[in-house]
Scaffold this active site. Structure first.
Site, PDB file in Angstrom:
ATOM      1  N   THR A 192       0.819  -1.215   0.000  1.00 55.73           N
ATOM      2  CA  THR A 192       0.000   0.000   0.000  1.00 55.73           C
ATOM      3  C   THR A 192       0.852   1.264   0.000  1.00 55.73           C
ATOM      4  OG1 THR A 192      -1.825  -1.132   1.126  1.00 55.73           O
ATOM      5  CG2 THR A 192      -1.787   1.271   1.251  1.00 55.73           C
ATOM      6  N   ASP A 245      -0.212 -11.711   3.843  1.00 53.88           N
ATOM      7  CA  ASP A 245       0.971 -11.255   3.118  1.00 53.88           C
ATOM      8  C   ASP A 245       1.717 -12.405   2.453  1.00 53.88           C
ATOM      9  OD1 ASP A 245       0.894  -8.439   3.916  1.00 53.88           O
ATOM     10  OD2 ASP A 245       1.420  -9.153   5.922  1.00 53.88           O
TER      11      ASP A 245
END
Length: 320
Positions: A98, A262
């Site tokens: 991000t 992740d």
């Protein structure tokens, strides 16, 4: 539904194809977005945008409609009580990287995995900016599909894959699908001194885990009392780091502080490419997907020796 159905080849292939289509849709949302609404979570380095949330909403709605009996674990919708269980589960990071997305640095991915009995068995990682699509099904190998671009680096000998072609956005481009790792057979791992490694600073910038990282980096890279690795890379996406290890572009990747969303998709890609996923601390040969500390090593002879050499350079114990 019986466990053998969850693991059946046809069912995993169906999920694999569906996740590729979701990755394509998510990629279109990401590349057309302008991350103007930026909030923070834990601190000023832990960012989230409206695009993260809208992409996860699209993915979760689609998955729950298609597979209503399966669990869902997503970065933006998970809470402190959300747990990774043995149930059939989709594990999703809508935008892994991000901070890169906010800064328009194109090392960003959608990370989609399916796991059952605590084991990721389907993984899809897609960078919509570079058009690189990494896919894997447990027991069926790992693949990279991407546009062919003019390069002086020789493309390795490959073959036509039977997996779907995946996202296509560059008009007139030729797309290649290659089995990972890209060099086959892979080069032997000759030790840290000749290694290119990925590391990440993470969003926790104080405390004991931070101290372990700060002390470990010079132990890897330093000329005096260090391993003098070729270099360290810190690029900001765990999923893409793992895929670069799977491809053989990186020799290893070490991080603490990640979450299951992740790493779950990249986990399948790495292991199907012949690589190793172990814990970030010495002796952790059988890590948990949600263990939050990982060492990932590419395929090649002497992989276990490489792991032991790396662990010897870790300056303390990561504890999450």
């Amino acid at each position: 539904m019986p466990e053998e159905i969850f693991q059946s080849e046809a069912h995993l292939k169906e999920i694999h194809d569906f996740l590729i289509e979701l990755a394509r849709q998510a990629g279109e949302m990401i590349t057309s977005a302008h991350p103007s609404t930026v909030d923070t979570k834990k601190n000023s380095s832990d960012l989230v945008t409206e695009t993260d949330k809208s992409v996860e909403d699209m993915i979760s709605t689609s998955l729950k409609s298609a597979y209503p009996d399966y669990s869902f674990l997503g970065e933006e919708s998970s809470t402190s009580t959300s747990k990774f269980t043995s149930a059939p589960t989709f594990i999703v990071d809508p935008i892994d990287g991000t901070t890169n997305f906010v800064h328009t640095f194109p090392y960003v991915s959608i990370s989609l995995a399916f796991a059952t009995e605590y084991k990721p068995v389907v993984g899809v990682v897609y960078n919509p900016f570079t058009q690189k699509l990494y896919t894997a099904i447990s027991g069926h190998g790992a693949f990279l599909t991407c546009p062919r671009i003019p390069t002086s680096f020789p493309y390795p000998t490959g073959f036509e894959s039977t997996i779907p072609e995946g996202p296509r956005h560059i008009e007139g481009a030729e797309y290649l699908t290659r089995r990972l790792p890209l060099r086959n057979p892979p080069q032997p791992l000759t030790g840290l001194r000749e290694a290119l490694l990925a590391i990440e600073w993470g969003s926790e910038r104080s405390g004991s885990n931070w101290d372990v990282k700060v002390d470990t980096f010079p132990a890897l890279a330093g000329e005096k009392n260090g391993a003098m690795v070729h270099s360290l890379r810190s690029l900001g996406s765990a999923a893409l780091n793992m895929c670069s290890v799977a491809a053989g572009e990186l020799d290893g990747y070490w991080e603490g502080g990640c979450w299951s969303w992740d790493v779950a998709a990249g986990w399948v890609v790495v292991t199907e490419a012949g690589g190793l996923v172990v814990g970030g601390n010495r002796g952790e040969w059988k890590p948990k997907v949600d263990g939050r500390r990982y060492l990932v090593v590419r395929a090649g002879e002497r992989g276990r020796e490489f792991v032991e050499e790396f662990w010897a350079r870790v300056a303390g114990q990561l504890d999450y």
